[in-house]
Design an enzyme around this catalytic site. Structure first.
Site, PDB file in Angstrom:
ATOM      1  N   ASN A 161       0.806  -1.226   0.000  1.00  0.00           N
ATOM      2  CA  ASN A 161       0.000   0.000   0.000  1.00  0.00           C
ATOM      3  C   ASN A 161       0.840   1.278   0.000  1.00  0.00           C
ATOM      4  OD1 ASN A 161       0.475  -1.312   2.608  1.00  0.00           O
ATOM      5  ND2 ASN A 161      -0.475   0.488   3.511  1.00  0.00           N
ATOM      6  N   CYS A 178      -2.376   4.072   8.827  1.00  0.00           N
ATOM      7  CA  CYS A 178      -2.525   3.319  10.071  1.00  0.00           C
ATOM      8  C   CYS A 178      -1.430   3.627  11.078  1.00  0.00           C
ATOM      9  CB  CYS A 178      -2.523   1.819   9.774  1.00  0.00           C
ATOM     10  SG  CYS A 178      -3.665   1.386   8.476  1.00  0.00           S
TER      11      CYS A 178
HETATM   12  N1  PMP Z   1      -3.495  -4.412   5.088  1.00  0.00           N
HETATM   13  C1  PMP Z   1      -3.135  -3.394   4.314  1.00  0.00           C
HETATM   14  C2  PMP Z   1      -2.156  -3.636   3.207  1.00  0.00           C
HETATM   15  C3  PMP Z   1      -3.674  -2.102   4.521  1.00  0.00           C
HETATM   16  O1  PMP Z   1      -3.290  -1.078   3.740  1.00  0.00           O
HETATM   17  C4  PMP Z   1      -4.601  -1.920   5.567  1.00  0.00           C
HETATM   18  C5  PMP Z   1      -5.189  -0.548   5.815  1.00  0.00           C
HETATM   19  N2  PMP Z   1      -6.016  -0.113   4.779  1.00  0.00           N
HETATM   20  C6  PMP Z   1      -4.965  -3.031   6.352  1.00  0.00           C
HETATM   21  C7  PMP Z   1      -4.380  -4.250   6.093  1.00  0.00           C
HETATM   22  C8  PMP Z   1      -5.941  -2.897   7.495  1.00  0.00           C
HETATM   23  O2  PMP Z   1      -7.190  -2.517   7.053  1.00  0.00           O
HETATM   24  P1  PMP Z   1      -8.347  -2.128   8.092  1.00  0.00           P
HETATM   25  O3  PMP Z   1      -7.790  -0.994   8.915  1.00  0.00           O
HETATM   26  O4  PMP Z   1      -9.467  -1.704   7.207  1.00  0.00           O
HETATM   27  O5  PMP Z   1      -8.662  -3.304   8.914  1.00  0.00           O
END
Ligand code: PMP
Length: 383
Positions: free
Chosen positions: A152, A325
């Site tokens: 990401n 995050c």
């Molecule tokens: N894995 C990846 C590669 C992410 O970019 C993200 C955040 N979008 C997540 C896991 C966790 O997603 P969420 O916060 O929606 O649980």
């Protein structure tokens, strides 16, 4: 000034067609899927349909292999911890690439506190996993290996099929976090040999608070949310009907529109990369071609990512600097450090992730804003 949103990797808005499709499940067709009356039956049917749409998006064997969760974080936790805990008789070694999302790395760390041996797989300067190291480190007692489909922060797409082959030769399981890739590029779990695959709704224009986990037939992660046995016992609790129906519709639209949307966004991405790299002392992070079609990421020498983000915001342009995050920590991104960048280089990063609201007409304005931002910040920089 027109608002230009360039942070689709952090959050996508719900597609209006998804909302239109799913809203009846909030207000009208909302029976409990476990109830035996006709309202419950209708709800069960809607959930099966959503499962089918997800299965089609990733070419799963059947809709029964898809379970719904509260999101990618939960799917990653269940896939990794659940499968490792279930297979302790085979061994207690687990592995993840060093550029995984924090929800993967923390699941692995939790296992290592409970008697598992957790190994990190290095990547090269473009973010591609080291397959030779993978081969060398895999042993007969390795169970779960987690490698993301695409990253990401740097957009790099990993050689999943080659990794799966090596892992299966040792009898291990491959978990793939496809949060950044699902709905963006074609994924074929059968052809690529994926055992467990995480998908997030809110990364593909579906509602927030819902995700899915593909579990290959025969694999049985140990559940950690116990109760009424919903989702084949892997994840108890009354289903998030609106979220699930919306995610199903989002998956259907993504599959149908993927090829055309990819072509459109890739053209914008390539022009942005070309023009932004003309700014002095600027580097692309991640792989130049083996990357997500909507993703461009850079480092700029001598400045801070947070300042870039805030300055770009004054042009009404939203970009990211690292994963949302972990962005509040102000620490250098573990992904950029894993590529071999120095701390000061990793701090000056910018991520552009494109989506449905972006167009070619926005390119000159974006490039001008980036150029002016970088020049202004460098003029002020004490470095
Ligand atoms: N894995 C990846 C590669 C992410 O970019 C993200 C955040 N979008 C997540 C896991 C966790 O997603 P969420 O916060 O929606 O649980």
């Amino acid at each position: 000034m027109e608002k230009i949103y360039l942070d689709y990797a952090s959050a996508t808005p719900v597609d209006p067609r998804v909302l239109e499709f799913a809203k009846r499940f909030l207000m009208k067709d909302m029976g409990n899927a476990s109830s035996l009356h006709s309202a419950g039956l209708g709800t069960r049917k809607a959930i099966v349909e959503a499962r089918t749409r997800i299965a089609e998006l990733i070419n799963a064997e059947s809709e029964n292999d898809i379970i719904f969760t509260s999101g990618a974080t939960e799917s990653n936790n269940l896939a990794i911890k659940g499968t490792a805990m279930r297979n302790t008789r085979k061994g207690k070694k687990v592995m993840a690439s060093v550029i995984e999302h924090i929800s993967v790395l923390n699941s692995m760390k939790e296992l290592s506190k409970n008697g598992f041996e957790f190994g990190m797989l290095p990547v090269d300067s473009m973010g591609i996993i080291d397959l030779d190291q993978l081969k060398e480190r895999l042993t007969d007692d390795t169970t779960v290996v987690s490698i993301m489909y695409a990253n990401n922060e740097i957009g790099t797409i990993e050689p999943i099929k080659a990794a799966a082959k090596l892992i299966h030769e040792k009898g291990g399981f491959l978990h793939v976090d496809a949060t950044a890739a699902a709905g963006k590029i074609p994924i074929d779990v059968q052809n690529e040999g994926i055992d467990l695959l995480t998908i997030s709704s809110n990364d593909m224009y579906g509602p927030q608070g819902v995700g899915a986990l593909y579990i290959k037939p025969g694999i049985k992660p140990q559940p950690f949310i116990l109760g009424g046995g919903q989702e084949r016992g892997f994840r108890s609790g009354t289903e998030n009907l609106f979220g699930i129906a919306g995610m199903g519709e989002a998956a259907r639209l993504a599959k149908e529109e993927m090829a055309e949307e990819n072509g459109r966004l890739q053209k914008i991405r390539d022009q942005l990369i070309e023009q932004i790299l003309e700014i002095e002392n600027t580097n692309l992070t991640g792989h130049r071609t083996q990357r997500l079609p909507h993703h461009a990421s850079f480092t700029f020498g001598r400045i801070e990512g947070e300042s870039i983000l805030l300055n770009m915001n004054q042009y009404n342009i939203q970009i990211a600097t690292g994963s949302a995050c972990t962005s509040r920590t102000l620490e250098a991104s573990h992904v950029l450090l894993a590529l071999g960048l120095k701390h000061e280089e990793a701090h000056g990063s910018m991520i552009i992730s494109l989506g449905k609201s972006n167009s070619e007409e926005q390119i000159p304005h974006i490039v001008k804003a980036v150029r002016e931002t970088i020049e202004r910040l460098r003029a002020m920089s004490p470095l």
